[in-house]
Enzyme design. Structure first.
Site, PDB file in Angstrom:
ATOM      1  N   SER A  71      14.022  24.466  59.575  1.00 36.23           N
ATOM      2  CA  SER A  71      12.784  23.810  60.001  1.00 36.23           C
ATOM      3  C   SER A  71      11.786  24.796  60.602  1.00 36.23           C
ATOM      4  O   SER A  71      12.151  25.875  61.076  1.00 36.23           O
ATOM      5  CB  SER A  71      13.099  22.725  61.035  1.00 36.23           C
ATOM      6  OG  SER A  71      13.923  21.736  60.477  1.00 36.23           O
TER       7      SER A  71
HETATM    8  N1  SAH Z   1      18.448  21.351  61.499  1.00 36.26           N
HETATM    9  C1  SAH Z   1      18.104  22.332  60.458  1.00 36.26           C
HETATM   10  C2  SAH Z   1      17.301  21.714  59.346  1.00 36.26           C
HETATM   11  C3  SAH Z   1      18.203  21.103  58.385  1.00 36.26           C
HETATM   12  S1  SAH Z   1      17.464  20.500  56.888  1.00 36.26           S
HETATM   13  C4  SAH Z   1      17.375  23.500  61.109  1.00 36.26           C
HETATM   14  O1  SAH Z   1      17.578  23.773  62.253  1.00 36.26           O
HETATM   15  O2  SAH Z   1      16.638  24.206  60.437  1.00 36.26           O
HETATM   16  C5  SAH Z   1      18.297  18.942  56.797  1.00 36.26           C
HETATM   17  C6  SAH Z   1      19.779  19.008  56.584  1.00 36.26           C
HETATM   18  O3  SAH Z   1      20.234  17.647  56.573  1.00 36.26           O
HETATM   19  C7  SAH Z   1      20.219  19.623  55.256  1.00 36.26           C
HETATM   20  O4  SAH Z   1      21.118  20.654  55.511  1.00 36.26           O
HETATM   21  C8  SAH Z   1      20.898  18.457  54.528  1.00 36.26           C
HETATM   22  O5  SAH Z   1      22.011  18.870  53.760  1.00 36.26           O
HETATM   23  C9  SAH Z   1      21.322  17.573  55.676  1.00 36.26           C
HETATM   24  N2  SAH Z   1      21.522  16.156  55.366  1.00 36.26           N
HETATM   25  C10 SAH Z   1      20.853  15.372  54.497  1.00 36.26           C
HETATM   26  N3  SAH Z   1      21.324  14.114  54.520  1.00 36.26           N
HETATM   27  C11 SAH Z   1      22.324  14.083  55.444  1.00 36.26           C
HETATM   28  C12 SAH Z   1      23.212  13.078  55.933  1.00 36.26           C
HETATM   29  N4  SAH Z   1      23.169  11.824  55.483  1.00 36.26           N
HETATM   30  N5  SAH Z   1      24.101  13.423  56.888  1.00 36.26           N
HETATM   31  C13 SAH Z   1      24.160  14.679  57.367  1.00 36.26           C
HETATM   32  N6  SAH Z   1      23.365  15.681  56.941  1.00 36.26           N
HETATM   33  C14 SAH Z   1      22.451  15.391  55.989  1.00 36.26           C
END
Ligand code: SAH
Length: 237
Positions: A71
């Site tokens: 992010s």
């Molecule tokens: N928190 C991260 C951003 C992650 S992007 C940061 O610090 O940069 C969002 C993430 O959510 C992805 O890795 C994706 O695989 C995960 N994701 C999507 N749907 C999900 C679900 N239902 N449960 C858990 N993780 C999920």
């Protein structure tokens, strides 16, 4: 000294500038010193793909594996600020990804429980956080929309992928007075929402799920979608 001092200072200034630009929408003029200090100490260059290290301390999202992203730092700071964490708090994170937001939360709270749908992302984030010395973190693979009932209730819950509706399990697993921050799909696009659960009024007739919720839209955002667990995977978990 890790060679990123200049970039780090530049990012801190950019986060402060965007916080000021968005103050009218977010209702936050500046972020707490604790939040900014956490943003300055978590080594973002350790969380990006090797080729992206030169851009690690810029205020932009970057690609990670499995078509996911790390992010934008301003958004990480904003969501962290909205959670208003206390050092004793237990936090649930949905969407570990590379573990960057997890590390920021772990710097400010007692313990972070984080759920990631992609097994390989969960495993590599867990190994990375361990190597970097973030020991107050537990990561598991699964569908985060179901929460982590065994370790609930949580003081704060954060979702870092965009849902179509608020997952009921996450509201149920929030303690009275707790905060949930998540992006939601609305008819006009994604919006970051802050949901606060009312405090217990001491009335024994009031069940935890009946406590009133305060919902506020904070800012327009752009997140990857919250996906559903595939049926065959669900059977294995
Ligand atoms: N928190 C991260 C951003 C992650 S992007 C940061 O610090 O940069 C969002 C993430 O959510 C992805 O890795 C994706 O695989 C995960 N994701 C999507 N749907 C999900 C679900 N239902 N449960 C858990 N993780 C999920």
């Amino acid at each position: 000294m890790d060679g990123y001092e200049r970039e780090r200072n530049g990012l801190m200034a950019q986060i402060a500038a965007v916080a000021a630009e968005t103050a009218r929408a977010t209702g936050l003029r500046a972020f707490d010193a604790r939040v900014m200090a956490a943003m300055g100490t978590v080594p973002r260059h350790e969380f990006v793909l090797p080729a992206d290290r030169p851009f690690a301390w810029s205020n932009q999202p970057l690609p990670i594996r499995f078509s996911q992203t790390i992010s934008q730092p301003f958004i990480v700071a904003l969501m962290t600020q909205l959670l208003a964490l206390d050092p004793e708090d237990h936090v649930l994170e949905v969407g570990t990804g590379c573990g960057y937001q997890t590390a920021v939360l772990a710097t400010l709270a007692r313990h972070v429980y984080s759920i990631e749908l992609e097994p390989e992302l969960a495993a590599s984030a867990a190994a990375r956080l361990e190597r970097l010395g973030y020991h107050n973190v537990d990561i598991r693979t699964g569908d985060g929309a179901k929460g982590w009932p065994e370790t609930s209730p949580f003081d704060a819950v954060i979702v870092t992928a965009c849902a179509r509706e608020v997952p009921p399990a996450l509201v149920a697993q929030l303690r009275p007075g707790g905060r949930l921050v998540l992006p939601l799909t609305t008819p006009t696009g994604q919006e970051l929402m802050l949901i606060e659960k009312g405090r217990d009024d001491g009335d024994l007739e009031t069940k935890p799920n009946d406590l009133p919720l305060t919902v506020r839209s904070v800012l327009r955002v752009a997140f990857v979608p919250l996906r559903q667990q595939r049926e065959d995977d669900a059977l294995l978990n």
